[in-house]
Design an enzyme around this catalytic site. Structure first.
Site, PDB file in Angstrom:
ATOM      1  N   GLU A 102       0.362  -1.787   0.185  1.00 37.59           N
ATOM      2  CA  GLU A 102       1.434  -2.412  -0.591  1.00 37.59           C
ATOM      3  C   GLU A 102       0.942  -3.603  -1.409  1.00 37.59           C
ATOM      4  O   GLU A 102       1.278  -3.744  -2.587  1.00 37.59           O
ATOM      5  CB  GLU A 102       2.558  -2.870   0.348  1.00 37.59           C
ATOM      6  CG  GLU A 102       3.399  -1.746   0.918  1.00 37.59           C
ATOM      7  CD  GLU A 102       4.420  -1.207  -0.075  1.00 37.59           C
ATOM      8  OE1 GLU A 102       4.476  -1.713  -1.213  1.00 37.59           O
ATOM      9  OE2 GLU A 102       5.148  -0.272   0.283  1.00 37.59           O
ATOM     10  N   SER A 103       0.179  -4.491  -0.775  1.00 34.16           N
ATOM     11  CA  SER A 103      -0.155  -5.753  -1.450  1.00 34.16           C
ATOM     12  C   SER A 103      -1.626  -6.130  -1.402  1.00 34.16           C
ATOM     13  O   SER A 103      -2.008  -7.136  -2.011  1.00 34.16           O
ATOM     14  CB  SER A 103       0.656  -6.900  -0.825  1.00 34.16           C
ATOM     15  OG  SER A 103       0.205  -7.156   0.502  1.00 34.16           O
TER      16      SER A 103
END
Length: 215
Positions: A102-103
């Site tokens: 995700e990040s």
């Protein structure tokens, strides 16, 4: 279900995955991840290549898993990952895989759509600042993910709901929808989760017990 059986189930699921994860670690020790080879620095980390690699198996560098084990930004949130995993009943390795995809463990990440922080959680503008706080973001995300797993009964469906929304998965009979972006996202998280489980199992093997189903 024991972690060993989870790893086995994920290995079978990942065998059908078409997604790829490319990456490299730069001179400053920062891992860069992408779903395609952006330039010559990126090498195939997970997924299938045209010559056919074993899903979930890393290339010779082992760079990504080593980075996830030793990078300062990952180690800094490790206590909160353990805390959230224990409190909400979600494997630490799954949380770590979700955050990596995700990040990339960038705690201040904000997507163009407004997803915030490590686990890229959608929230109203007045709540975004608090979700940039790593511990709160991890606990909120772990609680949400645990709820999705309980609701849909499958990790892949829960991850699909995380990416595409609960309504989309519900309209598809509680299974992963036929959306290429969502399928690629779920496959990447599951392959990384499987690889992390594989790495952690030797260290925890003496504490593993497999119990038969009650009669």
């Amino acid at each position: 279900m024991s972690r060993l059986l989870v790893a086995l189930a994920l290995s079978l699921f990942a065998a059908s995955a078409q997604a790829q994860l490319w990456g490299y670690v730069d001179a400053n020790g920062v891992a860069h991840l992408a779903q395609q080879q952006l330039d010559g620095r990126y090498s195939l980390v997970m997924g299938r290549s045209e010559v056919g690699r074993v899903p979930g198996k890393l290339d010779g560098s082992h760079e990504l898993l080593t980075w996830l084990e030793f990078a300062p930004e990952v180690k800094a949130v490790q206590p909160w990952l353990r805390e959230a995993a224990g409190k909400h009943g979600v494997d630490l390795e799954l949380l770590k895989a979700v955050i990596a995809v995700e990040s990339g463990f960038k705690r201040d990440a904000v997507s163009p759509r407004g997803a915030v922080g490590l686990m890229q959680i959608m929230a109203p503008a007045d709540q975004q600042q608090r979700l940039l706080e790593p511990r709160h973001n991890i606990h909120t995300g772990a609680q949400m993910l645990a709820g999705l797993i309980k609701k849909f009964g499958r990790i892949d469906a829960a991850l699909a709901a995380w990416n595409a929304g609960e309504g989309t998965v519900r309209r598809n009979g509680g299974r992963m929808p036929n959306i290429a972006e969502t399928q690629a996202h779920v496959h990447l998280v599951l392959e990384l989760y499987w690889a992390l489980l594989q790495r952690s199992l030797p260290a925890t093997a003496q504490r593993l017990k497999i119990h038969g189903s009650p009669r």
